[in-house]
Design an enzyme around this catalytic site. Sequence first.
Site, PDB file in Angstrom:
ATOM      1  N   CYS A   1      42.757  43.857   8.867  1.00 19.24           N
ATOM      2  CA  CYS A   1      41.550  43.111   7.958  1.00 19.24           C
ATOM      3  C   CYS A   1      41.357  44.137   7.333  1.00 19.24           C
ATOM      4  CB  CYS A   1      40.519  42.437   9.099  1.00 19.24           C
ATOM      5  SG  CYS A   1      39.320  43.626   9.773  1.00 19.24           S
TER       6      CYS A   1
ATOM      7  N   ASP B   1      35.972  36.588   6.715  1.00 21.07           N
ATOM      8  CA  ASP B   1      35.341  37.801   7.056  1.00 21.07           C
ATOM      9  C   ASP B   1      33.706  37.422   7.150  1.00 21.07           C
ATOM     10  OD1 ASP B   1      34.395  40.365   7.020  1.00 21.07           O
ATOM     11  OD2 ASP B   1      35.301  41.219   5.384  1.00 21.07           O
TER      12      ASP B   1
END
Length: 158
Positions: A10, A128
């Site tokens: 990520c 996110d």
Amino acid sequence: MEKKKILFVCLGNICRSPAAEGIMKHQVEQQGLADQFCIDSAGIGSWHVGQLPDPRMRQHGKAHGYNFNSHARQIQLDDFDRFDYIIVMDDENLYDVQQKARNTDDRQKIIKLASFLQQHPGQKTVPDPYYGGDKDFELVIELLEDACDGLLRWLLKG
């Protein structure tokens, strides 16, 4: 039997990818398959290198029975050699990791985790939660549990 090597990626390696790492490790342990997998996580950026996952993610993970305790690191070129699959969370991660790929073999290892979702039709990314609240962290854990289950099923078929 050679281990399947998975790297979750990520943006900063403090929310989604360490949670995916922890959930996937938990799932393979629950099935008695831990010795068949090497599971790690990394971030695109270096902002959080060495840090534990975000306290909010650790708190939400603990409430679900997980221990997210890996330390953040940045993805490196040799990760393309060390891992069979590089699993990204969203389109921006996909683009960034593809830009690091050296060749077609590297690019073929990059997969969006959302492509393994089974219970969330239409969900194209694992968003996110960093700038969000509790419900955003809960959604991410729910998505990761679903997608990691789908990924594990896919890997065991292959």
